[in-house]
Motif scaffolding. Structure first.
Motif, PDB file in Angstrom:
ATOM      1  N   UNK A  37       0.914  -1.193  -0.088  1.00 35.73           N
ATOM      2  CA  UNK A  37      -0.064   0.093  -0.037  1.00 35.73           C
ATOM      3  C   UNK A  37       0.923   1.216   0.141  1.00 35.73           C
ATOM      4  N   UNK A  38       1.998   1.105   0.713  1.00 34.64           N
ATOM      5  CA  UNK A  38       2.779   2.575   0.745  1.00 34.64           C
ATOM      6  C   UNK A  38       3.497   2.516  -0.511  1.00 34.64           C
ATOM      7  N   UNK A  39       4.009   1.487  -1.174  1.00 37.04           N
ATOM      8  CA  UNK A  39       4.669   1.530  -2.435  1.00 37.04           C
ATOM      9  C   UNK A  39       3.555   2.187  -3.463  1.00 37.04           C
ATOM     10  N   UNK A  40       2.364   1.799  -3.256  1.00 34.18           N
ATOM     11  CA  UNK A  40       1.296   2.060  -4.334  1.00 34.18           C
ATOM     12  C   UNK A  40       1.079   3.677  -4.137  1.00 34.18           C
ATOM     13  N   UNK A  41       0.774   4.022  -2.913  1.00 36.89           N
ATOM     14  CA  UNK A  41       0.679   5.291  -2.525  1.00 36.89           C
ATOM     15  C   UNK A  41       1.693   6.253  -3.090  1.00 36.89           C
ATOM     16  N   UNK A  42       3.024   5.771  -2.867  1.00 38.30           N
ATOM     17  CA  UNK A  42       4.144   6.546  -3.186  1.00 38.30           C
ATOM     18  C   UNK A  42       4.157   6.803  -4.825  1.00 38.30           C
ATOM     19  N   UNK A  43       3.821   5.690  -5.619  1.00 37.91           N
ATOM     20  CA  UNK A  43       3.711   5.799  -6.909  1.00 37.91           C
ATOM     21  C   UNK A  43       2.339   6.855  -7.285  1.00 37.91           C
ATOM     22  N   UNK A  44       1.452   6.692  -6.759  1.00 38.22           N
ATOM     23  CA  UNK A  44       0.570   7.608  -7.218  1.00 38.22           C
ATOM     24  C   UNK A  44       0.656   9.139  -6.682  1.00 38.22           C
ATOM     25  N   UNK A  45       1.475   9.387  -5.890  1.00 41.38           N
ATOM     26  CA  UNK A  45       1.772  10.927  -5.326  1.00 41.38           C
ATOM     27  C   UNK A  45       2.350  11.657  -6.210  1.00 41.38           C
ATOM     28  N   UNK A  46       1.597  12.746  -6.689  1.00 42.45           N
ATOM     29  CA  UNK A  46       1.955  13.587  -7.545  1.00 42.45           C
ATOM     30  C   UNK A  46       3.064  14.471  -7.294  1.00 42.45           C
TER      31      UNK A  46
END
Length: 114
Positions: A37-46
Motif C-alpha cells: 500500500x505504501x509503494x502504491x501510494x508513493x507511486x500515485x503521489x504527484x
C-alpha cells in the motif's frame, strides 16, 4: 562533466529520497504501513513526479556524457591511427593568407628526384 553530473544525480536522488521519506511518514501517520500500500501510494503521489523527473533527466545526461566520452576516445584513436600511417607522407599542407585576408590551403607533392 561525468563527475559533475554524478554529483548532480546524487543531489537529485537525495532530494527524491527526502520527499519519499516525508510522504512515507505522512502515510505512517495515517496508519498505512503495509509495504504494498505504501509503494502504491508513493507511486500515485504527484508531488514526487518532479523529483523523479529530475532523477531521470540526470541519468539521461550521464548516459549522454558517457556516450560522448566514448565517441571522443574512439575518434582520438582513429586520428592517431591515421597520423601513424601518414607520418612518412611527403606532402605537407601549406597555409597562406593573401593580401585581401583570404586563406588559401594548398598541398605540394614533389614529383621526381628533387
Amino acid at each position: 562533466m561525468l563527475l559533475r553530473i554524478a554529483s548532480r544525480l546524487g543531489s537529485a536522488q537525495r532530494q527524491l529520497d527526502v520527499r519519499e521519506d516525508e510522504a512515507s511518514a505522512g502515510l505512517a501517520a495515517d496508519d498505512i504501513t503495509d509495504p504494498i500500500e505504501v509503494a502504491a501510494a508513493l507511486e500515485a503521489d504527484e508531488t514526487l513526479d518532479s523529483p523523479r523527473n529530475l532523477v531521470s533527466s540526470r541519468e539521461q545526461q550521464r548516459e549522454d556524457w558517457l556516450a560522448l566520452g566514448i565517441f571522443l576516445v574512439l575518434l582520438s584513436g582513429a586520428d592517431a591511427f591515421v597520423s601513424a600511417h601518414l607520418q612518412d607522407f611527403p606532402a605537407r599542407p601549406v597555409f597562406a593568407v593573401t593580401a585581401d585576408d583570404r586563406v588559401e590551403i594548398g598541398l605540394r607533392i614533389p614529383l621526381g628526384n628533387r
